[in-house]
Design a protein around this motif. Structure first.
Motif, short mmCIF file in Angstrom:
data_model
loop_
_atom_site.label_atom_id
_atom_site.label_comp_id
_atom_site.label_asym_id
_atom_site.label_seq_id
_atom_site.Cartn_x
_atom_site.Cartn_y
_atom_site.Cartn_z
N ASP A 227 -14.74 6.86 -3.91
CA ASP A 227 -13.36 7.27 -4.12
C ASP A 227 -12.59 6.05 -4.62
N GLY A 228 -11.27 6.10 -4.54
CA GLY A 228 -10.47 5.05 -5.16
C GLY A 228 -10.50 3.71 -4.49
N ASP A 229 -11.09 3.60 -3.28
CA ASP A 229 -11.14 2.31 -2.61
C ASP A 229 -12.46 2.06 -1.89
N ARG B 292 -22.47 -0.18 1.98
CA ARG B 292 -21.25 0.59 1.75
C ARG B 292 -20.06 -0.37 1.83
N ILE B 293 -19.17 -0.26 0.88
CA ILE B 293 -18.04 -1.19 0.75
C ILE B 293 -16.73 -0.43 0.89
N ARG B 294 -15.85 -0.96 1.70
CA ARG B 294 -14.44 -0.52 1.76
C ARG B 294 -13.62 -1.66 1.19
N MET B 295 -12.89 -1.43 0.12
CA MET B 295 -12.16 -2.50 -0.54
C MET B 295 -11.02 -2.98 0.35
N ARG B 296 -11.02 -4.27 0.62
CA ARG B 296 -10.12 -4.87 1.61
C ARG B 296 -8.69 -4.95 1.08
N GLY B 297 -7.73 -4.64 1.98
CA GLY B 297 -6.33 -4.87 1.66
C GLY B 297 -5.65 -3.79 0.86
N ILE B 298 -6.37 -2.69 0.54
CA ILE B 298 -5.77 -1.59 -0.22
C ILE B 298 -6.14 -0.26 0.44
N ASP B 299 -5.43 0.79 0.05
CA ASP B 299 -5.73 2.13 0.56
C ASP B 299 -5.42 3.13 -0.56
N ALA B 300 -6.44 3.82 -1.02
CA ALA B 300 -6.27 4.78 -2.11
C ALA B 300 -6.25 6.20 -1.56
N GLN C 86 -15.93 -9.05 7.36
CA GLN C 86 -15.52 -8.04 8.35
C GLN C 86 -16.11 -6.67 8.02
N ARG C 87 -16.10 -5.80 9.01
CA ARG C 87 -16.51 -4.41 8.80
C ARG C 87 -15.47 -3.49 9.43
N ASP C 88 -15.35 -2.31 8.84
CA ASP C 88 -14.40 -1.34 9.41
C ASP C 88 -15.08 -0.54 10.51
N ARG C 89 -14.38 0.43 11.06
CA ARG C 89 -14.91 1.17 12.20
C ARG C 89 -16.10 2.05 11.83
N TYR C 90 -16.33 2.26 10.52
CA TYR C 90 -17.48 3.03 10.07
C TYR C 90 -18.66 2.13 9.69
N GLY C 91 -18.51 0.83 9.90
CA GLY C 91 -19.58 -0.09 9.57
C GLY C 91 -19.61 -0.54 8.13
N ARG C 92 -18.59 -0.16 7.35
CA ARG C 92 -18.56 -0.58 5.95
C ARG C 92 -18.04 -2.01 5.83
N LEU C 93 -18.60 -2.75 4.90
CA LEU C 93 -18.14 -4.11 4.64
C LEU C 93 -16.76 -4.07 4.00
N LEU C 94 -15.80 -4.80 4.58
CA LEU C 94 -14.48 -4.93 3.96
C LEU C 94 -14.58 -6.00 2.89
N GLY C 95 -14.58 -5.57 1.64
CA GLY C 95 -14.92 -6.50 0.57
C GLY C 95 -13.84 -6.71 -0.46
N ILE D 58 -2.38 1.92 -2.62
CA ILE D 58 -1.21 1.24 -2.07
C ILE D 58 -1.65 -0.03 -1.36
N ALA D 59 -0.71 -0.95 -1.18
CA ALA D 59 -1.00 -2.17 -0.43
C ALA D 59 -1.27 -1.81 1.02
N TYR D 60 -2.33 -2.40 1.56
CA TYR D 60 -2.70 -2.08 2.94
C TYR D 60 -3.05 -3.37 3.68
N GLY D 61 -2.10 -4.29 3.60
CA GLY D 61 -2.30 -5.60 4.22
C GLY D 61 -2.16 -6.73 3.22
N ASP D 62 -2.42 -6.44 1.95
CA ASP D 62 -2.25 -7.43 0.87
C ASP D 62 -1.64 -6.72 -0.34
N TYR D 63 -1.39 -7.50 -1.39
CA TYR D 63 -0.96 -6.98 -2.70
C TYR D 63 0.40 -6.28 -2.65
N GLU D 64 1.29 -6.76 -1.81
CA GLU D 64 2.63 -6.18 -1.73
C GLU D 64 3.41 -6.38 -3.03
N THR D 65 3.26 -7.56 -3.65
CA THR D 65 3.96 -7.83 -4.91
C THR D 65 3.49 -6.89 -6.01
#
Length: 207
Positions: free
Chosen positions: A61-63, A71-79, A118-127, A147-154
């Protein structure tokens, strides 16, 4: 009249008294403590070893994506979730699918490299992910498909002002959409500040 000169008397050297048994035991104990702390530090630092995955990406999906078996969860964003619907110009549209397509276009068939510890609660690498010289995490936010989810506010502020992607209409924040569709509790943010907090917790975790 000449003055008589006499050499200064030499000081006698007295060797230091031998250390007491208790003093020697204290020195040994301090040495053992220092060595133990060094061993503990080395063991703790292993927990922060950066993991790296690279190769042809399967875009989920988008993130999130898959590289080989990682399995990768893109760090700092939420799609938007793949099935999520947003609204623009009075009509619903499949913003989740468009967010995934946007990430596919950014990758453009190039090999993807993601790294993190780091890894999220599903065991995915926060990358933090890159492809073809592009920072994919940042680019998804800049394009308005995450959207920004901890980073990329600017970057989010610029996308929002330019009504890019989902900012052209209205939408539920992905975490709210997941909660309303019974897909688990809200996921905590995982940007730079959260990473620092996790590092401190991990360092002092005794298991």
């Amino acid at each position: 009249m000449s003055r008589s000169w006499s050499p200064r008397p030499r000081r006698r050297y007295y060797p230091p008294p031998p250390r007491s048994l208790w003093r020697r035991l204290l020195d040994y104990a301090l040495t053992i403590i220092v060595l133990g702390l060094l061993i503990l530090l080395a063991a703790r630092l292993d927990r922060f070893e950066t993991r790296k995955a690279e190769g042809a990406a399967i875009v989920n999906d988008g993130d999130s994506l898959t590289l080989g078996t990682e399995r990768i969860r893109m760090r700092g964003i939420d799609a938007p979730e793949y099935q999520q619907i947003c609204r623009k110009d009075g009509a619903d549209y499949a913003c989740g699918r468009l967010a995934r397509q946007a990430l596919v276009r950014l990758i453009s068939g190039n090999p993807v490299t993601c790294s993190g510890w780091q890894r999220d609660r599903y065991g995915r690498l926060l990358g933090d992910c890159k492809a073809g010289g592009k920072d994919l995490n940042r680019a998804q936010v800049e394009a308005g498909w995450a959207i920004a989810y901890g980073d990329y506010e600017t970057e989010q502020a610029v996308a929002r002002a330019g009504k890019a992607g989902i900012w052209a209409g209205t939408f539920d924040e992905p975490q709210d959409w997941r909660e309303s569709h019974h897909e688990g509790p809200a996921e905590r943010r995982h940007g730079t500040l959260a990473s620092l907090g996790d590092a401190l917790c991990e360092f002092f975790r005794f298991r």
